[in-house]
Design an enzyme around this catalytic site. Sequence first.
Site, short mmCIF file in Angstrom:
data_model
loop_
_atom_site.label_atom_id
_atom_site.label_comp_id
_atom_site.label_asym_id
_atom_site.label_seq_id
_atom_site.Cartn_x
_atom_site.Cartn_y
_atom_site.Cartn_z
N GLU A 1 -12.36 4.80 1.55
CA GLU A 1 -13.08 3.63 2.24
C GLU A 1 -13.14 3.54 3.47
O GLU A 1 -12.91 4.77 4.17
CB GLU A 1 -11.26 2.23 2.45
N ALA B 1 -8.58 8.59 -9.36
CA ALA B 1 -7.11 7.54 -9.50
C ALA B 1 -7.26 6.59 -8.82
O ALA B 1 -6.23 5.31 -8.24
CB ALA B 1 -5.57 8.25 -9.64
N TYR B 2 -7.79 7.20 -7.54
CA TYR B 2 -7.51 6.23 -6.36
C TYR B 2 -8.50 4.59 -6.07
O TYR B 2 -8.40 3.83 -5.93
CB TYR B 2 -8.21 7.03 -4.70
N GLN B 3 -9.23 4.96 -6.88
CA GLN B 3 -10.51 4.57 -7.10
C GLN B 3 -10.40 3.39 -8.18
O GLN B 3 -11.01 1.93 -8.10
CB GLN B 3 -11.98 4.66 -7.33
#
Length: 353
Positions: A244, A258-260
Amino acid sequence: MGDDDADRLSQNGTLTWYDARENDPARSAEFRLYYKSSNEPLKSAAAGDTLIYAHRPDGSLLLVIVPQESELRTALLWLFGVYEEPGTTLEIVDPTRIEVPVSLFNYIADEVGIAVPRAGADEDSWLDLLLERFDLKFPTTRKLSDLALETLQHDIDPVSAPDDTLMALIEREEILFKQLERHIVSAHLVEHANGWSNDVDAFISFSLSVQNRRKSRAGHALENHLEWIFGKHGLPFERGARTEKRSKPDFLFPSSEAYQHDDFPSSKLHMLGVKTTCKDRWRQVLNEAQRIPLKHLLTLQPGVSEHQLTEMRDAGVQLVIPSPLQPFYAQGSVETLSSFIEFIRGHHHGGHS
């Protein structure tokens, strides 16, 4: 020796330190230290500070005063072979019994701001190879990290001994860099000495560039070697991925993709920040990945105060310290690199970056 450069005082001078009861064997020693009123570092000392004095090879003394609450205190004590909390009496340390590799000693000494003369039979042992590869130019950190790995590849085992492997690579790259730096900077000093006598600003600019190169290289080198070790363990990760607000954790597990994805469980997302020394900079990792409540932070700082460790735990930061650097940490308070790797492997069953 304050935590910030602005809080540090340095001065050359003379003093007298002696046992006032030396000629009275029936009484215990009473040490007295006399110094001139113009000695600012000693005038700034306070009760509870730690005083370290070391004999230099030229017969002079190095005195280091470090405040009780300083984050540098444990690192300085570690440098001088004091592995337990010092008391209020004089403690003698035999330097021949300090089991710290010279290159690692120099690395930490640079970090805390103590100048150490380089000497030894192997002072320029890698210079021919360095000049053959890079001539009189500083290579990229990646190329120097690769050379450190090349010269050590048969003596390290990243899978069974990741902590020792990391420290060996850091030490070897430190040796390579310092030998090349000494050669390049010496040549530059000779070439520009006359001009700098009339241009102090140019000399200061050059000096700052040397210091900044050291600091920048050390951090990138640490990341390079961790990246190689993680790859050897088959861990899924991404280096320098964005999360972010343009934040970039040093290592994100398993990936930014994966984080998004909101559907990817946060419990399987992990991050590792990397800082050669943490001091107050550990707070920088708090906002680097908002989906990850527990932040891991690897540092080469030999010791962190219990107060700061408590602050870190309360903020959700878990320190990762290579096992050779853990003598000052309470058992169970920090993870090793090996245990961190097992932690990641337990959440991600194999994979590659």
